[in-house]
Enzyme design. Structure first.
Site, PDB file in Angstrom:
ATOM      1  N   THR A 341      -6.942   4.977 -22.357  1.00 52.87           N
ATOM      2  CA  THR A 341      -6.054   5.804 -23.177  1.00 52.87           C
ATOM      3  C   THR A 341      -4.727   5.962 -22.451  1.00 52.87           C
ATOM      4  OG1 THR A 341      -5.783   7.958 -24.262  1.00 52.87           O
ATOM      5  CG2 THR A 341      -6.981   7.940 -22.190  1.00 52.87           C
ATOM      6  N   HIS A 393     -20.940  11.392 -13.591  1.00 50.83           N
ATOM      7  CA  HIS A 393     -21.465  11.367 -12.221  1.00 50.83           C
ATOM      8  C   HIS A 393     -22.972  11.138 -12.179  1.00 50.83           C
ATOM      9  CE1 HIS A 393     -20.939  11.544  -8.062  1.00 50.83           C
ATOM     10  NE2 HIS A 393     -20.335  12.714  -7.911  1.00 50.83           N
TER      11      HIS A 393
END
Length: 432
Positions: A341, A393
């Site tokens: 983006t 994560h």
């Protein structure tokens, strides 16, 4: 003959859509292949076109949710639209002939050219001066004196050698008496509130964004990139690139290629979680976030790892145009193993992009700003861009996330390494 217009299937997983807007009124006569409605799914906004010409009758209200395959309107083909094209062409031909005749009749003789041209120049000068100094008040006596000596308002103003207190006070008084420009007038107070129904695309997008925050262990790491080499490359070869390929070279294709190559060094950034399994695609499908009037869409560049920069640039250009013009298909929006983006096009300096599920990471590009940077022990001004990598994560460790972003930085700052698989050309040449 009455024909039915049904909602086409946008994709296998979509069973219903919403009538976003009717582009024609009930009872209007439409042409064949004319766009008559916009339908919105939770993935894209698409258009319905008339299969035949005729009078249309609407069967569904704007904003209604209908199933795929349902009849939303009918077209009576016995009512034909008025034929205007031939008449317009005939009118254009007649206008062209008349224009040519007027040009021939209006051509002046050679000995008559000079006087009108000179007069035209004088009028242009006077008109320019009057337009520029139309607020300057000139008394009749002053006008006569100026006419007698052949000087203009411009000459008088330029001839002023000293501005005193009286001149300044007169100018302030004149400004105070003049009306206030509309742009400087205070806005009229209002307590009105505008309410609009969220589109299906934006509703789905909002749900997914909230789900990402709640269902992933999202973290963001940052770095900065010296864009000087890529900018020099574009500047040097832009004209040749356009002449050969027919379109301009942008930055997004470099980042898309860099991301695809960096996946070879950190494949977990391309992986996804599927319940208790880690799915690692052996290809890189990069989604490019595109802002449209209906909301954010993410068309996908398939197999970016095997495409050249010109091929990627062309595909991004075509997909972005389709998305903005509501011509993109659901298949072109589905899938994707990674997303990029670019908030820099709106002036963003730094941000933390949100992961596009079920992907595990997203790269955020930002504005290019000239900043002091240390190069070979000296402070120099360089065009720098902050980049951000948000990642899940649960599946991507800090080593992979940071290493991946560093590798993207290396590719952009040294674009020639994209041809050597990330290795330094000197080392490859020396075989070390």
């Amino acid at each position: 003959m009455i024909i039915e217009v049904k909602v086409p299937s946008p994709g296998e997983s979509i069973t219903e859509v919403e009538i976003g807007a009717w582009l024609v009124e009930d009872g209007a006569v439409v042409d064949k292949d004319q766009e008559i409605a916009e339908v919105e799914s939770d993935k894209a906004t698409l258009t319905i076109v008339a299969g035949e010409a005729g009078k249309i009758e609407l069967k569904a209200e704007e904003g209604a949710t209908v199933e795929v395959g349902a009849v939303v309107c009918t077209i009576d083909t016995s009512v034909k639209p008025a034929v205007k094209k031939e008449e317009e062409k005939a009118g254009e031909k007649e206008a062209a002939v008349d224009s040519e005749k007027k040009k021939e009749e209006g051509k002046p003789q050679k000995d008559e050219k000079e006087a009108p041209e000179a007069a035209g120049k004088t009028e242009t000068k006077e008109g320019k001066e009057s337009a520029e100094y139309d607020q300057v008040k000139v008394t009749p006596v002053a006008k006569e004196l100026m006419k007698e000596h052949g000087v203009s308002v411009d000459d008088i103003i330029k001839g002023l050698k000293r501005i005193g207190k009286k001149e300044v006070e007169a100018a302030i008084s004149a400004l105070a008496d003049s009306p206030v420009p509309a742009a400087m007038q205070p806005k009229e107070a209002s307590r009105e509130v505008d309410r609009q129904r969220m589109t299906a695309l934006r509703r789905k997008l909002s749900q997914r964004l909230v789900a990402v925050k709640n269902e992933t262990a999202m973290l963001t790491t940052f770095n900065e990139i010296d864009m000087g080499h890529v900018m020099d490359l574009r500047k040097k070869y832009q004209q040749q690139f356009v002449e050969k390929h027919g379109f301009k070279l942008g930055f997004m294709s470099f980042f898309t290629k860099a991301v695809a190559l960096a996946m070879d060094f950190h494949p977990m950034v391309n992986a996804q979680l599927d319940e208790d399994e880690i799915v690692s695609p052996q290809f890189v499908d990069v989604g490019i976030a595109v802002s449209t009037p209906k909301g954010l869409m993410v068309p996908v560049v398939r197999n970016a790892e095997s495409k050249t920069i010109p091929q990627i640039e062309l595909e991004i250009k075509e997909l972005a145009e389709k998305a903005r013009n509501k011509k993109i298909s659901v298949d072109e929006l589905t899938g994707g193993t990674f997303t990029i983006t670019n908030g820099g096009v709106f002036g963003s300096l730094l941000s933390t992009p949100i992961i596009n599920p079920p992907q595990s990471a997203i790269l955020g590009m930002h504005n290019i700003v000239e900043r002091p940077a240390a190069v070979n022990g000296q402070v120099v001004i360089r065009p720098m861009m902050y980049v951000a990598l948000s990642y899940d994560h649960r599946i991507i460790d800090g080593k992979d996330s940071v290493g991946f972003l560093v590798k993207v930085k290396e590719f952009i700052e040294n674009p020639e390494r994209m041809f050597t698989g990330g290795r330094e050309p000197e080392r490859l040449l020396l075989g070390i």
